[in-house]
Design an enzyme around this catalytic site. Structure first.
Site, PDB file in Angstrom:
ATOM      1  N   GLU A  86       0.836  -1.205   0.000  1.00  0.00           N
ATOM      2  CA  GLU A  86       0.000   0.000   0.000  1.00  0.00           C
ATOM      3  C   GLU A  86       0.871   1.255   0.000  1.00  0.00           C
ATOM      4  O   GLU A  86       0.593   2.222  -0.693  1.00  0.00           O
ATOM      5  CB  GLU A  86      -0.919   0.015   1.222  1.00  0.00           C
ATOM      6  CG  GLU A  86      -2.055  -0.990   1.155  1.00  0.00           C
ATOM      7  CD  GLU A  86      -3.175  -0.560   0.216  1.00  0.00           C
ATOM      8  OE1 GLU A  86      -3.217   0.628  -0.167  1.00  0.00           O
ATOM      9  OE2 GLU A  86      -4.001  -1.417  -0.143  1.00  0.00           O
ATOM     10  N   GLU A  90       0.877   4.081  -2.919  1.00  0.00           N
ATOM     11  CA  GLU A  90       0.384   5.432  -2.630  1.00  0.00           C
ATOM     12  C   GLU A  90       1.473   6.501  -2.686  1.00  0.00           C
ATOM     13  O   GLU A  90       1.186   7.663  -2.974  1.00  0.00           O
ATOM     14  CB  GLU A  90      -0.287   5.452  -1.239  1.00  0.00           C
ATOM     15  CG  GLU A  90      -1.571   4.634  -1.221  1.00  0.00           C
ATOM     16  CD  GLU A  90      -2.225   4.582   0.160  1.00  0.00           C
ATOM     17  OE1 GLU A  90      -1.697   5.203   1.095  1.00  0.00           O
ATOM     18  OE2 GLU A  90      -3.256   3.909   0.283  1.00  0.00           O
ATOM     19  N   ASP A 108     -14.893   4.690  13.076  1.00  0.00           N
ATOM     20  CA  ASP A 108     -15.588   5.796  12.411  1.00  0.00           C
ATOM     21  C   ASP A 108     -15.489   5.723  10.892  1.00  0.00           C
ATOM     22  O   ASP A 108     -15.711   6.720  10.216  1.00  0.00           O
ATOM     23  CB  ASP A 108     -15.073   7.153  12.926  1.00  0.00           C
ATOM     24  CG  ASP A 108     -13.606   7.389  12.616  1.00  0.00           C
ATOM     25  OD1 ASP A 108     -12.892   6.417  12.279  1.00  0.00           O
ATOM     26  OD2 ASP A 108     -13.175   8.550  12.700  1.00  0.00           O
ATOM     27  N   GLU A 136      -2.040  13.747  -2.971  1.00  0.00           N
ATOM     28  CA  GLU A 136      -0.732  14.347  -2.712  1.00  0.00           C
ATOM     29  C   GLU A 136      -0.022  13.505  -1.665  1.00  0.00           C
ATOM     30  O   GLU A 136      -0.676  12.807  -0.898  1.00  0.00           O
ATOM     31  CB  GLU A 136      -0.890  15.755  -2.118  1.00  0.00           C
ATOM     32  CG  GLU A 136      -1.451  16.814  -3.033  1.00  0.00           C
ATOM     33  CD  GLU A 136      -1.740  18.092  -2.232  1.00  0.00           C
ATOM     34  OE1 GLU A 136      -0.778  18.675  -1.697  1.00  0.00           O
ATOM     35  OE2 GLU A 136      -2.909  18.465  -2.120  1.00  0.00           O
TER      36      GLU A 136
END
Ligand SMILES: [Zn+2]
Length: 165
Positions: A86, A90, A108, A136
């Site tokens: 990941e 990214e 959440d 970004e």
């Protein structure tokens, strides 16, 4: 997400209270849907100035807010492989994992509860560049953090800040 139909026999499920929790149950074959958090993994990376590597979320939930690079663990994948994969997807960086930083329950995420395994590691190669899921990327000082998505990730940052003072 609650099932409406039994995944085994296709019968419409009933809501039943069991052990104080509401569960979906099949009156035909006895199937009970137990909800479990989805496991995710990420890595806390800090540079030699102590700044934290963050990515800006391009997609919902919390699009536009920032997180440490992390993602859901694919079936058949090692937890640490997910974290490294990941992060590379990214940010373009290749990370060597040193240790587990923390394990957090995240309650959440509107997609459902997750358990986040956060490693700690350092940059071993690659070139810093925002990937597909990230708008970004950048390193941020703890006294100048942007708005962080997910309560569990905010807790990690708050502990880092407390440990400084
Ligand atoms: Zn059934």
């Amino acid at each position: 997400m609650l099932f409406r139909y039994c995944p085994h026999c296709g019968t419409v499920l009933d809501k039943r209270e069991e052990g104080g929790k509401l569960r979906m149950r099949c009156g035909e074959c006895g199937f009970i849907q137990y909800l479990n958090p989805a496991p995710a993994a990420g890595i806390l990376v800090r540079d030699d100035k102590g700044r934290v590597l963050l990515v800006r979320r391009k997609f919902e939930p919390f699009a536009g807010l920032w997180t440490m690079p992390a993602g859901f663990i694919e079936y058949g994948e090692e937890v640490s492989e997910t974290a490294v994969r990941e992060l590379e997807e990214e940010t373009g960086l290749i990370i060597e994992i040193e240790t587990i930083h923390t394990v957090e329950s995240c309650r959440d995420d509107p997609r459902g509860d997750t358990v986040l395994v956060m490693y700690e590691g350092h940059v071993r190669g690659g070139k810093l560049e925002a990937g597909d899921d990230a708008g970004e990327v950048g390193f941020f000082p703890l006294d100048g953090l942007p708005e962080i998505a997910f309560a569990c990730q905010r807790r990690v940052m708050e502990r880092l800040i407390r440990n400084l003072s």
